[in-house]
Design a protein around this motif. Structure first.
Motif, PDB file in Angstrom:
ATOM      1  N   ARG A  59       0.820  -0.993  -0.511  1.00 41.89           N
ATOM      2  CA  ARG A  59      -0.141   0.007   0.093  1.00 41.89           C
ATOM      3  C   ARG A  59       0.695   1.214  -0.281  1.00 41.89           C
ATOM      4  O   ARG A  59       2.037   0.685  -0.193  1.00 41.89           O
ATOM      5  CB  ARG A  59      -0.844   0.092   1.740  1.00 41.89           C
ATOM      6  N   PRO A  60       0.778   2.353   0.325  1.00 46.05           N
ATOM      7  CA  PRO A  60       0.856   3.804  -0.382  1.00 46.05           C
ATOM      8  C   PRO A  60       1.862   3.581   0.603  1.00 46.05           C
ATOM      9  O   PRO A  60       1.504   3.436   2.286  1.00 46.05           O
ATOM     10  CB  PRO A  60       0.404   4.482  -0.697  1.00 46.05           C
ATOM     11  N   GLN A 118       0.419   3.346   4.737  1.00 44.56           N
ATOM     12  CA  GLN A 118       1.032   1.962   5.929  1.00 44.56           C
ATOM     13  C   GLN A 118       1.848   3.208   7.691  1.00 44.56           C
ATOM     14  O   GLN A 118       1.321   2.743   8.495  1.00 44.56           O
ATOM     15  CB  GLN A 118       2.142   1.841   5.637  1.00 44.56           C
ATOM     16  N   TYR A 119       1.943   4.080   7.345  1.00 45.19           N
ATOM     17  CA  TYR A 119       2.238   5.255   7.791  1.00 45.19           C
ATOM     18  C   TYR A 119       1.641   5.434   9.463  1.00 45.19           C
ATOM     19  O   TYR A 119       1.494   5.511   9.931  1.00 45.19           O
ATOM     20  CB  TYR A 119       2.799   7.080   7.846  1.00 45.19           C
ATOM     21  N   LEU A 120       0.266   6.244   8.591  1.00 45.93           N
ATOM     22  CA  LEU A 120      -0.898   6.153   9.819  1.00 45.93           C
ATOM     23  C   LEU A 120      -1.179   5.135  10.546  1.00 45.93           C
ATOM     24  O   LEU A 120      -1.423   5.545  11.383  1.00 45.93           O
ATOM     25  CB  LEU A 120      -2.065   7.024   8.487  1.00 45.93           C
ATOM     26  N   GLU A 121      -1.112   4.479   9.367  1.00 46.69           N
ATOM     27  CA  GLU A 121      -1.604   3.290  10.219  1.00 46.69           C
ATOM     28  C   GLU A 121      -0.761   2.590  11.642  1.00 46.69           C
ATOM     29  O   GLU A 121      -0.942   1.719  12.706  1.00 46.69           O
ATOM     30  CB  GLU A 121      -1.406   1.652   9.148  1.00 46.69           C
ATOM     31  N   TYR A 122       0.803   2.372  11.226  1.00 47.69           N
ATOM     32  CA  TYR A 122       2.074   2.013  12.217  1.00 47.69           C
ATOM     33  C   TYR A 122       1.271   3.560  13.687  1.00 47.69           C
ATOM     34  O   TYR A 122       1.618   3.102  14.271  1.00 47.69           O
ATOM     35  CB  TYR A 122       3.361   2.555  11.360  1.00 47.69           C
ATOM     36  N   LEU A 123       1.041   4.267  12.664  1.00 43.73           N
ATOM     37  CA  LEU A 123       1.090   5.425  14.243  1.00 43.73           C
ATOM     38  C   LEU A 123       0.096   5.384  15.273  1.00 43.73           C
ATOM     39  O   LEU A 123      -0.542   5.006  16.288  1.00 43.73           O
ATOM     40  CB  LEU A 123       0.836   7.345  13.563  1.00 43.73           C
TER      41      LEU A 123
END
Length: 359
Positions: free
Chosen positions: A80-81, A85-90
């Motif tokens: 995925r973009p 991924q970054y927002l989900e990880y946060l």
């Protein structure tokens, strides 16, 4: 009849109120600063780990077919973009979920709880070494300012700070373990001691705490013998900083007006140090304690690897070797949270000790 100026009373009351509100405001601001600090550190770790590509390809890409790799990437969401991924990880981090390792599919939260206690124990021992060595030698250097012991102690402080932790550890092992045979080569405790500690109900994972609960001196002695060299190697790094800091502040305190007044009354220099200059010289130690704990957590990686002390640092080195960047990312993010919280606690303690810190 005494006339009291209302403005004086009002200003006095305001000053008292302001002092309390000043402390409360300071604590609130420092607490709120934890959020952006952790956010920035976690974000940096995330994007730096992504520089090498996706974690699965970096770790096991060479052992999978293209179809298997694509399936693993899709299942983990790495196709995925990057922003998604970054927002989900946060979101995961702020709920306490640091993901799962790639190499052994363990929850990183489990790795943290399993090995975190060992790192806490090592940092505690190292901090004790730093305080026991750094503060008395700093006081001695300040008391004997510009004499030959002062010069030697300043050189010692530079050597302690400049010597790499792993080199100090190897040197200590070579002299005191291989050469003299006084201390074990590595590990947290002997095998039989670990077996006894493992059978303790409600074990904390911190060996010295569990050994103290049993009241058995043989267990305590074995743990302290294993901790002596790694704690010394890591603690000397910070001891050099404490030595120079205490020396500088003691010299400054001995030049204050109230110390000169006591000296003019015939108070001896040694008594001046013990009664008047000792406590003020220690205040800066508290203010820098948070940074030094962060330094120790960084040094624990090399120390634990050198002495096979199976803590978070040791595990982090293992995951780096296998390129398990999900595990590396989770452990580093957790350490960032610990450092931020530690700095907050130290800042509050410093504000309670020294009111000038609040303003």
């Amino acid at each position: 009849m005494t006339i009291v100026d209302e403005r004086t009373v009002g200003s006095t009351a305001a000053a008292k109120t302001g002092g309390g509100s000043g402390l409360g405001r300071y604590i609130l601001v420092r607490f709120l600063l934890i959020i952006p600090t952790v956010f920035i550190l976690v974000s940096l770790v995330f994007f730096l780990m992504r520089v090498v590509g996706d974690p699965i390809t970096a770790s096991v890409g060479g052992r999978l077919t293209e179809a298997q790799l694509a399936e693993r990437l899709h299942a983990a969401g790495y196709d995925r973009p990057i922003l998604v991924q970054y927002l989900e990880y946060l979101g995961q981090v702020f709920t306490g979920d640091f993901g799962r390792t790639i190499t052994d599919n363990r929850a990183i939260s489990e790795v943290l709880t399993t090995y975190g206690a060992a790192t806490v124990e090592l940092v505690f021992f190292a901090l004790v070494v730093a305080l026991v060595v750094g503060i008395p030698l700093g006081m001695l250097a300040g008391y004997l300012r510009d004499r030959w012991p002062d010069a030697l102690l300043r050189i010692l402080a530079i050597l302690c700070y400049a010597t790499p932790v792993f080199f100090a550890g190897l040197l200590l092992k070579l002299i005191f373990s291989v050469g003299l045979g006084w201390f074990p080569l590595g590990g947290r405790a002997s095998t039989d001691v670990q077996l006894v500690l493992g059978r303790i109900q409600g074990s904390t994972g911190i060996n010295i705490v569990d050994a103290l609960r049993t009241g058995r001196w043989d267990l305590i002695s074995d743990i302290l013998m294993h901790a002596a060299l790694p704690a010394t190697a890591l603690g000397l790094l910070t001891a050099g900083i404490f030595l120079r800091l205490v020396r500088t502040n003691l010299i400054g305190t001995l030049g204050m007006d109230y110390v000169d007044a006591a000296r003019s009354r015939g108070v001896g220099e040694l008594r001046l140090v013990r009664k008047h200059a000792y406590k003020p010289a220690l205040i800066p130690i508290v203010t820098v304690m948070g940074m030094q704990i962060a330094l120790m957590l960084g040094g624990a990686i090399l120390t634990e690897t050198t002495f096979e002390w199976r803590g978070l640092g040791f595990q982090l080195a293992q995951y780096l070797a296998t390129r398990d960047f999900v595990a590396v990312q989770g452990i580093v993010a957790f350490l960032a949270v610990i450092v931020a919280v530690t700095n907050f606690v130290v800042d509050v303690i410093a504000a309670l000790i020294d009111p000038r810190v609040r303003y």
